[in-house]
Design a protein around this motif. Structure first.
Motif, PDB file in Angstrom:
ATOM      1  N   SER A  76       0.835  -1.211   0.000  1.00 52.44           N
ATOM      2  CA  SER A  76       0.000   0.000   0.000  1.00 52.44           C
ATOM      3  C   SER A  76       0.865   1.254   0.000  1.00 52.44           C
ATOM      4  N   LEU A  81      -4.823   5.303   3.641  1.00 53.32           N
ATOM      5  CA  LEU A  81      -3.541   5.611   3.009  1.00 53.32           C
ATOM      6  C   LEU A  81      -3.363   7.124   2.963  1.00 53.32           C
ATOM      7  N   ALA A 112       0.281   3.688   5.613  1.00 49.40           N
ATOM      8  CA  ALA A 112      -0.910   2.878   5.362  1.00 49.40           C
ATOM      9  C   ALA A 112      -1.283   2.126   6.624  1.00 49.40           C
TER      10      ALA A 112
END
Length: 351
Positions: free
Chosen positions: A234, A310, A319
């Motif tokens: 992420s 995020l 994240a």
């Protein structure tokens, strides 16, 4: 979706041993509020009223739930992290050669400080922090575990659509840009789906892995929301958007500017509107005043909420991926995202 409080009280359970993994890479709820949708780097500076509201939300979440746990920090060589070594029975990564404690970072007013996250959560979560200046990725011991990305994946759909259109020698129609804006700012699923289909559907999702150098992501043909992604990947995705690989040189600034204008908030009554909540609510004004972009996503399945947050700036990407029983509210997950951010935020001077 509204709720009656940002974090519910009740019996919580530890979700992670809070080991911090520092991974050099190449190409868990103390004080705060809470999140779901997509975004990335800069956020417009909040007004004094917004800051006061976020401070109230943060205080409510802090009182509601959080117990500190001890934690250990270890440095994991990049090669071992890439190979995905098996954890031992403690849940910590199996040793690979000598391990050297990482240097203590010097707190920066606008940066986040890598270190142990101490928390208790009714469920499970993972987190990752990427220092964009050094390439060092810090995270929980389960940083490589994957979950359904849900709305957080919108940022890739938009960025890739714009880059792909340019590479094909075209210019997005005004209505396509309007769809892209609604996808980023409002978390509009219909607009996102239209761009996803226009850019090749599952083929578009598969492009994300090589373009952004993702290492744990799994693409499913069931749609962009079903892509499984880890906390580590992420932040790699957020970095990919921020540095221009995702949208290309022509559209990166446009995407980042849109990410700075995400709509919504977590109110002091615990109500969620839009997708503008989560990590940003745990950050002090010294950080948010310089601009933070973000995106969130959530999905309900098998009696569980999955809330993904995020956020990114020029210097870092954070994240937080949270899973917990759906007997709790969405604001609970949003509060966890904010809490992790509050723990990693640098110490602020006392006025």
């Amino acid at each position: 979706m509204g709720t009656d409080k940002p974090v519910d009280t009740g019996v919580d359970h530890p979700t992670d041993d809070a080991t911090v993994v520092l991974n050099p890479v190449d190409v868990e709820e103390p004080p705060a509020a809470a999140g779901g949708r997509s975004g990335g780097r800069h956020r417009a500076a909040p007004s004094p009223r917004d800051r006061d509201r976020r401070r109230r939300t943060l205080l409510i979440a802090t009182v509601a739930s959080v117990v500190a746990l001890g934690a250990t920090a270890v440095l994991v060589p990049m090669a071992f992290a890439r190979l995905g070594g098996d954890p031992d029975s403690s849940g910590r990564p199996a040793p690979s050669g000598s391990q050297t404690p990482g240097p203590s970072p010097s707190p920066q007013p606008s940066g986040l400080v890598p270190g142990p996250v101490q928390t208790i959560v009714d469920g499970r979560f993972s987190w990752a922090l990427l220092d964009r200046s050094t390439g060092v990725l810090t995270g929980s011991s389960n940083v490589s575990d994957t979950v359904e990305g849900a709305g957080m994946m919108r940022i890739w759909v938009v960025a890739d659509y714009l880059r792909h259109a340019t590479e094909q020698g075209g210019q997005p129609e005004p209505y396509r840009l309007a769809q892209a804006s609604r996808a980023i700012r409002d978390g509009d699923d219909d607009a996102t789906q239209a761009l996803y289909e226009a850019a090749g559907g599952a083929t578009q999702s598969r492009r994300m892995i090589p373009v952004c150098a993702l290492v744990e992501t799994e693409v499913h043909d069931g749609g962009w929301r079903r892509t499984r992604i880890s906390a580590g990947d992420s932040v790699r995705l957020g970095d990919c958007v921020a540095d221009g690989r995702a949208a290309g040189p022509k559209w990166t600034k446009w995407v980042l500017d849109e990410m700075a204008e995400v709509n919504g908030e977590a109110s002091d009554k615990g109500e969620l509107t839009g997708i503008g909540w989560g990590i940003v609510d745990g950050l002090p004004p010294a950080v948010t005043d310089l601009g933070v972009g973000f995106t969130n996503g959530f999905v309900r399945a098998d009696s569980q909420w999955q809330v993904n947050c995020l956020a990114a700036t020029d210097g870092w990407v954070l994240a937080v991926l949270v899973s917990y029983p759906d007997s709790r509210k969405l604001s609970y997950g949003a509060g966890i995202c904010a809490s992790v951010a509050a723990e990693l935020a640098p110490p602020q001077p006392v006025n």
